[in-house]
Design a protein around this motif. Structure first.
Motif, PDB file in Angstrom:
ATOM      1  N   SER A  82       0.795  -1.213   0.000  1.00  0.00           N
ATOM      2  CA  SER A  82       0.000   0.000   0.000  1.00  0.00           C
ATOM      3  C   SER A  82       0.832   1.269   0.000  1.00  0.00           C
ATOM      4  CB  SER A  82      -0.905   0.013   1.244  1.00  0.00           C
ATOM      5  OG  SER A  82      -0.127  -0.015   2.411  1.00  0.00           O
ATOM      6  N   GLU A  83       2.130   1.167   0.256  1.00  0.00           N
ATOM      7  CA  GLU A  83       2.907   2.383   0.389  1.00  0.00           C
ATOM      8  C   GLU A  83       3.906   2.604  -0.725  1.00  0.00           C
ATOM      9  OE1 GLU A  83       2.807   4.919   2.600  1.00  0.00           O
ATOM     10  OE2 GLU A  83       0.930   3.994   3.091  1.00  0.00           O
ATOM     11  N   ALA A  84       4.313   1.562  -1.446  1.00  0.00           N
ATOM     12  CA  ALA A  84       5.387   1.716  -2.408  1.00  0.00           C
ATOM     13  C   ALA A  84       5.039   1.038  -3.696  1.00  0.00           C
ATOM     14  CB  ALA A  84       6.692   1.119  -1.846  1.00  0.00           C
ATOM     15  N   PRO A  85       5.599   1.540  -4.832  1.00  0.00           N
ATOM     16  CA  PRO A  85       5.388   0.858  -6.104  1.00  0.00           C
ATOM     17  C   PRO A  85       6.141  -0.435  -6.167  1.00  0.00           C
ATOM     18  CG  PRO A  85       6.860   2.742  -6.357  1.00  0.00           C
ATOM     19  CD  PRO A  85       6.331   2.786  -4.955  1.00  0.00           C
ATOM     20  N   ALA A  86       6.062  -1.142  -7.296  1.00  0.00           N
ATOM     21  CA  ALA A  86       6.678  -2.453  -7.436  1.00  0.00           C
ATOM     22  C   ALA A  86       8.161  -2.391  -7.138  1.00  0.00           C
ATOM     23  CB  ALA A  86       6.452  -2.983  -8.848  1.00  0.00           C
ATOM     24  N   SER A  87       8.697  -3.472  -6.585  1.00  0.00           N
ATOM     25  CA  SER A  87      10.095  -3.537  -6.195  1.00  0.00           C
ATOM     26  C   SER A  87      11.000  -3.401  -7.400  1.00  0.00           C
ATOM     27  CB  SER A  87      10.365  -4.871  -5.488  1.00  0.00           C
ATOM     28  OG  SER A  87      11.751  -5.060  -5.310  1.00  0.00           O
ATOM     29  N   PRO A 127     -14.881 -12.056  -8.068  1.00  0.00           N
ATOM     30  CA  PRO A 127     -14.128 -11.041  -7.327  1.00  0.00           C
ATOM     31  C   PRO A 127     -13.761 -11.519  -5.930  1.00  0.00           C
ATOM     32  CG  PRO A 127     -16.458 -10.487  -7.382  1.00  0.00           C
ATOM     33  CD  PRO A 127     -16.276 -11.665  -8.299  1.00  0.00           C
ATOM     34  N   GLY A 128     -12.745 -10.884  -5.385  1.00  0.00           N
ATOM     35  CA  GLY A 128     -12.295 -11.238  -4.056  1.00  0.00           C
ATOM     36  C   GLY A 128     -13.184 -10.650  -2.978  1.00  0.00           C
ATOM     37  N   PRO A 129     -12.746 -10.719  -1.735  1.00  0.00           N
ATOM     38  CA  PRO A 129     -13.537 -10.167  -0.631  1.00  0.00           C
ATOM     39  C   PRO A 129     -13.581  -8.647  -0.719  1.00  0.00           C
ATOM     40  CG  PRO A 129     -11.366 -10.837   0.135  1.00  0.00           C
ATOM     41  CD  PRO A 129     -11.483 -11.323  -1.275  1.00  0.00           C
ATOM     42  N   PRO A 130     -14.480  -8.005   0.022  1.00  0.00           N
ATOM     43  CA  PRO A 130     -14.521  -6.537   0.012  1.00  0.00           C
ATOM     44  C   PRO A 130     -13.165  -5.939   0.347  1.00  0.00           C
ATOM     45  CG  PRO A 130     -16.442  -7.418   1.126  1.00  0.00           C
ATOM     46  CD  PRO A 130     -15.536  -8.588   0.850  1.00  0.00           C
ATOM     47  N   ALA A 131     -12.728  -4.975  -0.455  1.00  0.00           N
ATOM     48  CA  ALA A 131     -11.397  -4.392  -0.285  1.00  0.00           C
ATOM     49  C   ALA A 131     -11.381  -3.420   0.888  1.00  0.00           C
ATOM     50  CB  ALA A 131     -10.980  -3.679  -1.565  1.00  0.00           C
ATOM     51  N   ALA A 132     -10.351  -3.526   1.695  1.00  0.00           N
ATOM     52  CA  ALA A 132     -10.228  -2.647   2.854  1.00  0.00           C
ATOM     53  C   ALA A 132     -10.093  -1.193   2.425  1.00  0.00           C
ATOM     54  CB  ALA A 132      -9.032  -3.073   3.706  1.00  0.00           C
ATOM     55  N   VAL A 133      -9.371  -0.932   1.326  1.00  0.00           N
ATOM     56  CA  VAL A 133      -9.158   0.445   0.892  1.00  0.00           C
ATOM     57  C   VAL A 133     -10.477   1.093   0.488  1.00  0.00           C
ATOM     58  CG1 VAL A 133      -8.655  -0.267  -1.491  1.00  0.00           C
ATOM     59  CG2 VAL A 133      -7.835   1.937  -0.657  1.00  0.00           C
ATOM     60  N   CYS A 134     -11.396   0.337  -0.077  1.00  0.00           N
ATOM     61  CA  CYS A 134     -12.708   0.871  -0.456  1.00  0.00           C
ATOM     62  C   CYS A 134     -13.513   1.274   0.777  1.00  0.00           C
ATOM     63  CB  CYS A 134     -13.460  -0.180  -1.277  1.00  0.00           C
ATOM     64  SG  CYS A 134     -15.220   0.158  -1.519  1.00  0.00           S
ATOM     65  N   ARG A 135     -13.374   0.536   1.866  1.00  0.00           N
ATOM     66  CA  ARG A 135     -14.112   0.842   3.095  1.00  0.00           C
ATOM     67  C   ARG A 135     -13.459   1.965   3.888  1.00  0.00           C
ATOM     68  NH1 ARG A 135     -13.606  -4.792   3.803  1.00  0.00           N
ATOM     69  NH2 ARG A 135     -12.481  -4.418   5.749  1.00  0.00           N
ATOM     70  N   GLY A 136     -12.296   2.443   3.401  1.00  0.00           N
ATOM     71  CA  GLY A 136     -11.614   3.535   4.082  1.00  0.00           C
ATOM     72  C   GLY A 136     -10.584   3.094   5.081  1.00  0.00           C
ATOM     73  N   VAL A 137     -10.254   1.796   5.100  1.00  0.00           N
ATOM     74  CA  VAL A 137      -9.240   1.284   6.022  1.00  0.00           C
ATOM     75  C   VAL A 137      -7.883   1.428   5.350  1.00  0.00           C
ATOM     76  CG1 VAL A 137      -8.486  -0.678   7.409  1.00  0.00           C
ATOM     77  CG2 VAL A 137     -10.924  -0.332   6.942  1.00  0.00           C
ATOM     78  N   PRO A 178      -3.686   2.386   5.814  1.00  0.00           N
ATOM     79  CA  PRO A 178      -2.624   2.495   6.816  1.00  0.00           C
ATOM     80  C   PRO A 178      -1.972   3.871   6.835  1.00  0.00           C
ATOM     81  CG  PRO A 178      -1.838   1.307   4.893  1.00  0.00           C
ATOM     82  CD  PRO A 178      -3.304   1.534   4.674  1.00  0.00           C
ATOM     83  N   ALA A 179      -2.263   4.707   5.847  1.00  0.00           N
ATOM     84  CA  ALA A 179      -1.677   6.043   5.770  1.00  0.00           C
ATOM     85  C   ALA A 179      -2.652   6.951   5.041  1.00  0.00           C
ATOM     86  CB  ALA A 179      -0.332   5.992   5.036  1.00  0.00           C
ATOM     87  N   GLN A 180      -2.241   8.194   4.798  1.00  0.00           N
ATOM     88  CA  GLN A 180      -3.115   9.137   4.109  1.00  0.00           C
ATOM     89  C   GLN A 180      -3.386   8.703   2.681  1.00  0.00           C
ATOM     90  OE1 GLN A 180      -2.246  13.435   4.436  1.00  0.00           O
ATOM     91  NE2 GLN A 180      -2.561  13.551   2.225  1.00  0.00           N
ATOM     92  N   ARG A 181      -2.503   7.900   2.089  1.00  0.00           N
ATOM     93  CA  ARG A 181      -2.717   7.427   0.729  1.00  0.00           C
ATOM     94  C   ARG A 181      -2.157   6.020   0.571  1.00  0.00           C
ATOM     95  NH1 ARG A 181       1.607   9.982  -3.590  1.00  0.00           N
ATOM     96  NH2 ARG A 181       3.500   9.193  -2.594  1.00  0.00           N
ATOM     97  N   VAL A 182      -2.734   5.250  -0.343  1.00  0.00           N
ATOM     98  CA  VAL A 182      -2.215   3.935  -0.705  1.00  0.00           C
ATOM     99  C   VAL A 182      -2.240   3.826  -2.222  1.00  0.00           C
ATOM    100  CG1 VAL A 182      -2.982   2.810   1.427  1.00  0.00           C
ATOM    101  CG2 VAL A 182      -4.481   2.818  -0.577  1.00  0.00           C
TER     102      VAL A 182
END
Length: 429
Positions: free
Chosen positions: A83-88, A130-140, A142-146
């Protein structure tokens, strides 16, 4: 002596005949070996081209080339999201170079340019569950942006905009150029599913997360037009909702899914023969196609959004966020100084938010409580994003599950796709 010569002549003839037979048999054997070798080499070459295993290769070790793209997509969907960095930087660059080929195999690119006004539905849309409900969509967050792990969409030169999550947070839809894409709720497994010659705009999910409404450009009687359509996210069930020489845009679903509201621009003939343009907010019944005009103006009207109770529609008009109540068609201004985009209602309908600034390095949002006559509260955050002209449109706001944050999508100056969040006062307080 003559008899002896005759006997010797018969023996010599017999030996010559045997040598001749032996030579012929040998030649046939050599030819048979050559033909067999040639057939074997052709079979190996054919197997290599088709991806089929050869006689010394296990069938499990070689998969048909056609299945390469779905395997890669499934792997991307199962991979954890950073969620914090682009691909390695350690990842091989060849994967990026091959993404265009994999996308073409998964999508089934048309062999010829799309013509006419009908949307093109690819014949090979591979849409996994589709997978389970995405945490980012629900507003969860870990930082101001992902960052969204969009793989294929980021290889396209066109801008990505009009991103919208399904209400169940299991999928998202967005536009790249003139094509609509779907992805899982966390941004993985992105795949194009619909394109058209004259462009597609403003995709939005139905409340049950099953349908997508959108507007699509057309040419009617030689003039530019656009109409409202709806479709399933796998490219099936395409249905045209509106028709005629009109510009219909920005659809939004009623909470009970029975109606769609949208913005319309059309030419109106006056009694003196002159023609003027009129802007309307229109509601269409999906069962019988009946239309109701709920607001009309000479000023531009756009971006309607339905209240959670289905009793009102907010819309943008000349820099203001206004609201029309459907029971008596009364109008009121909710927020001024709005730069565009839809107004975003809180889940309980007690507050509405809209963008008041969208520029390089900064975004601002105003939140109006509908329970209090007090002035709206404004929140500002810094963003690493392009100018509005580069991003294509003002992003759509979305309330978090708790009502304590507002989310939106933007593209940074390096082409990465991010979800930002505002921390706001919870709706109703």
């Amino acid at each position: 002596m003559a008899v002896e010569r005759s006997d010797r002549g018969g023996a010599d003839g017999t030996r010559k005949r045997w040598w001749l037979i032996a030579a012929v048999v040998g030649a046939l054997l050599v030819a048979a070996v050559a033909v067999s070798s040639q057939l074997g080499s052709n079979q190996v070459a054919d197997g290599a081209e088709s991806g089929e295993p050869g006689p010394e290769t296990s069938a499990d070790a070689v998969a048909p080339e056609e299945d390469a793209a779905p395997v890669t997509t499934a792997a991307a969907a199962e991979a954890p999201v950073d969620s914090e960095a682009p691909a390695s930087a350690d990842e091989p660059t060849e994967a990026v170079d091959d993404s265009g080929t994999e996308l073409s195999e998964a999508f089934g690119e048309p062999e010829h340019p799309v013509s006419g006004v009908e949307p093109y539905v690819p014949s090979r849309v591979r849409l996994d569950e589709p997978g389970p409900p995405a945490a980012v969509c629900r507003g969860v967050l870990p930082a101001q942006r992902v960052q969204l792990p969009l793989r294929f969409a980021t290889t396209k030169p066109e801008a990505l905009d009009h991103l919208s999550w399904s209400p169940d947070c299991r999928r998202m839809v967005f536009r790249v150029g003139s094509t609509l894409w779907v992805a899982d709720g966390d941004g993985s497994s992105d795949l194009p599913f619909l394109t058209a010659q004259y462009g597609l705009n403003a995709p939005v999910w139905s409340p049950d997360s099953q349908w997508i409404a959108f507007s699509q450009g057309a040419i009617v009687d030689g003039e530019r037009a656009s109409h409202i359509f709806m479709i399933l996210p796998n490219g099936l069930g395409l249905a045209q909702i509106t028709h005629g020489a009109v510009l219909d845009q920005d659809p939004t679903w009623s909470p009970d899914e029975s109606r769609i509201a949208f913005a319309r621009r059309l030419q109106v003939s006056e009694a003196d023969g002159s023609i003027r343009f009129e802007h309307r907010i229109v509601v269409v019944d999906l069962l019988d196609g009946a239309e109701q005009v709920v607001s009309a103006s000479a000023e531009s009207l756009s971006a309607p959004s339905w209240s959670p109770d289905g009793q009102a529609i907010a819309y943008w008009i000349d820099g203001d966020l206004s609201m029309v109540r459907l029971d008596d068609l009364s109008q009121s201004v909710l927020l001024d100084g709005v730069v565009g985009g839809r107004g975003s209602w809180s889940a309980d309908g007690t507050a509405i938010a809209a963008m008041t600034e969208w520029s390089v390095g900064q975004a601002a949002v105003a939140v109006r409580s509908l329970q209090s006559p007090s002035a709206a509260e404004e929140y500002t955050i810094a963003v690493d994003g392009p100018a509005p002209a580069a991003s294509g449109s003002t992003p759509t706001l979305r309330w978090s599950e708790t009502g304590e944050h507002l989310l939106f999508h933007t593209t940074d100056s390096r082409g990465g796709h991010w979800i930002y969040r505002f921390a706001v006062r919870p709706a109703g307080e």
